[in-house]
Write a protein that holds these residues in place. Structure first.
Motif, short mmCIF file in Angstrom:
data_model
loop_
_atom_site.label_atom_id
_atom_site.label_comp_id
_atom_site.label_asym_id
_atom_site.label_seq_id
_atom_site.Cartn_x
_atom_site.Cartn_y
_atom_site.Cartn_z
N ALA A 118 19.35 11.80 -3.49
CA ALA A 118 18.25 12.53 -4.09
C ALA A 118 16.92 11.78 -4.03
N PRO A 119 16.85 10.51 -4.48
CA PRO A 119 15.58 9.81 -4.34
C PRO A 119 15.19 9.56 -2.89
N THR A 120 16.21 9.37 -2.01
CA THR A 120 15.90 9.19 -0.59
C THR A 120 15.24 10.45 -0.03
N ALA A 121 15.83 11.60 -0.28
CA ALA A 121 15.26 12.86 0.23
C ALA A 121 13.88 13.10 -0.36
N TYR A 122 13.71 12.81 -1.63
CA TYR A 122 12.41 13.00 -2.27
C TYR A 122 11.36 12.11 -1.63
N ASP A 123 11.70 10.84 -1.43
CA ASP A 123 10.74 9.90 -0.85
C ASP A 123 10.45 10.22 0.62
N LEU A 124 11.45 10.67 1.36
CA LEU A 124 11.20 11.02 2.76
C LEU A 124 10.12 12.09 2.85
N ILE A 125 10.18 13.07 1.98
CA ILE A 125 9.22 14.17 2.02
C ILE A 125 7.88 13.78 1.41
N HIS A 126 7.91 13.11 0.26
CA HIS A 126 6.68 12.91 -0.51
C HIS A 126 6.02 11.55 -0.32
N THR A 127 6.79 10.52 -0.04
CA THR A 127 6.24 9.17 0.04
C THR A 127 6.06 8.70 1.48
N ALA A 128 7.10 8.88 2.30
CA ALA A 128 7.05 8.40 3.67
C ALA A 128 6.32 9.38 4.58
N ALA A 129 6.83 10.60 4.70
CA ALA A 129 6.22 11.59 5.60
C ALA A 129 4.99 12.26 5.00
N ARG A 130 4.93 12.35 3.69
CA ARG A 130 3.81 13.02 2.99
C ARG A 130 3.56 14.42 3.58
N VAL A 131 4.58 15.24 3.47
CA VAL A 131 4.50 16.60 4.02
C VAL A 131 3.40 17.39 3.32
N ARG A 132 2.58 18.04 4.15
CA ARG A 132 1.46 18.83 3.64
C ARG A 132 1.77 20.32 3.78
N PRO A 133 1.14 21.16 2.96
CA PRO A 133 1.36 22.60 3.07
C PRO A 133 1.11 23.10 4.49
N GLY A 134 2.02 23.94 4.96
CA GLY A 134 1.89 24.54 6.27
C GLY A 134 2.47 23.74 7.42
N GLU A 135 2.88 22.48 7.17
CA GLU A 135 3.38 21.65 8.26
C GLU A 135 4.81 22.01 8.63
N GLY A 144 24.05 17.47 5.65
CA GLY A 144 24.49 16.40 4.76
C GLY A 144 23.79 16.45 3.43
N SER A 145 24.14 15.54 2.53
CA SER A 145 23.57 15.57 1.19
C SER A 145 22.07 15.28 1.21
N VAL A 146 21.62 14.34 2.06
CA VAL A 146 20.18 14.07 2.16
C VAL A 146 19.47 15.24 2.83
N GLY A 147 20.05 15.74 3.92
CA GLY A 147 19.41 16.83 4.66
C GLY A 147 19.21 18.08 3.84
N THR A 148 20.25 18.50 3.09
CA THR A 148 20.14 19.72 2.30
C THR A 148 19.12 19.57 1.17
N LEU A 149 19.02 18.37 0.61
CA LEU A 149 18.01 18.13 -0.43
C LEU A 149 16.61 18.05 0.18
N ALA A 150 16.49 17.37 1.34
CA ALA A 150 15.18 17.22 1.97
C ALA A 150 14.60 18.58 2.35
N ALA A 151 15.44 19.50 2.82
CA ALA A 151 14.95 20.83 3.16
C ALA A 151 14.36 21.52 1.94
N GLN A 152 15.02 21.37 0.81
CA GLN A 152 14.51 22.00 -0.41
C GLN A 152 13.22 21.34 -0.90
N PHE A 153 13.16 20.01 -0.84
CA PHE A 153 11.93 19.32 -1.23
C PHE A 153 10.78 19.70 -0.29
#
Length: 315
Positions: A118-135, A144-153
């Motif tokens: 859960a923290p890994t998926a959250y950080d991948l989206i918000h801290t490392a990649a910093r996904v922006r709206p529309g990207e 997997g457990s990280v992948g399914t969470l990362a998609a939702q984040f």
């Protein structure tokens, strides 16, 4: 107490051990459930050398039964989920107090599914990649457990298009439940994308997949490497090419973060936990095993037959 040890012959054995006593900054947790994660396969197969015999297990939920020096005694009795350095496949485990989070009324079984994923998926989206709206975001190991969470984040972050890569058609059917716009089989990547470029690629695979991901980045795109599921082989990136296109190759290591800045990892785990508690993100436990069936759980994960999250029922 009952505990599973990983012995020098790479076999798991259920045994009796003395209950551990928490040291400074630690808590002791009576374990209800322990999460199974990729680190278990790495330790079993010798990629992370540890002294044997060794009590494995890196994530647990349960109740605090004792605290060490400098930890608030009022934490005794608290329902928690915790990230551990070892020992979760036992009736009592020690965990850093900083990485032990109260879960309120969240079920212990659900809390165990958060783990490191859960923290890994959250950080991948918000801290490392910093996904922006529309990207656009492409996620390897999408079922997997990280992948399914990362998609939702990523969806909550406003991603405009989310593509997943999986190993089999069955895993694609499973991953489709988590908001992917398109799913590709591993052998279809990257050819099936045609000329499509991606703003973000999340890559725990390495090898040729990582090279292909770098080549598919849009201007200012980011590839975040956070594992090496493929055979260990170097991936070379030309910094001149990256600079020309404004693209970035980033890395994320939650284990290192837990040792250098545990408060950062704990903050991300707390944000993920709150989103699960609020119903905005869901975890999916697809398999539950008894403590003496740990070997089967780890082997199924290693073989790629596990989707979502597996947990071990301890108490």
């Amino acid at each position: 107490m009952k505990a599973v040890i990983l012995d020098s012959d790479d076999r798991y054995r259920l045994t009796e051990l003395d209950e551990p006593t928490p040291g400074p900054g630690q808590v002791a947790i009576r374990v209800a459930y322990a999460g199974v994660q990729w680190g278990d396969t790495m330790v079993r197969d010798g990629h992370f050398p540890v002294p044997r015999p060794f009590v494995p297990g890196f994530e647990a939920s349960g109740h605090v039964v004792a605290v060490g020096e400098d930890v608030d005694i009022r934490r005794v009795g608290e329902a928690v989920t915790a990230l551990t350095t070892s020992g979760a496949y036992a009736e009592v485990v020690l965990a850093p107090a900083a990485l032990t989070l109260g879960i309120g009324s969240l079920p212990l079984r659900t809390a165990a599914a958060l783990g490191w994923g859960a923290p890994t998926a959250y950080d991948l989206i918000h801290t490392a990649a910093r996904v922006r709206p529309g990207e656009s975001v492409l996620i390897h190991a999408a079922a997997g457990s990280v992948g399914t969470l990362a998609a939702q984040f990523a969806r909550l972050a406003g991603a405009g298009r989310i593509v997943g890569v999986v190993g089999t058609a069955d895993r694609a059917d499973y991953a489709a439940r988590f908001g992917y716009d398109r799913l590709l089989l591993r052998e279809e990547f990257p050819a099936a994308l045609g000329d499509e470029k991606l703003d973000v690629v999340l890559d725990p695979v390495g090898g040729p997949a990582r090279t292909a991901g770098l080549e598919r980045l849009a201007p200012h795109g980011r590839l975040v490497a956070y594992g090496n599921l493929a055979p260990y082989e170097p991936v070379l990136a030309d910094t001149g090419d990256l600079l020309t296109h404004g693209t970035s190759l980033l890395t994320y290591n939650s284990n290192l973060l837990s040792r250098t800045h545990p408060e950062r990892l704990a903050a991300s785990a707390r944000r993920a936990l709150d989103l699960v508690a609020d119903g905005e993100i869901r975890t999916d436990i697809t398999a539950e095993y008894a403590l003496d069936d740990l070997a089967t759980a780890v082997q199924r994960l290693a073989e790629g037959t596990t989707c979502g999250k597996s947990v071990i029922r301890v108490a």
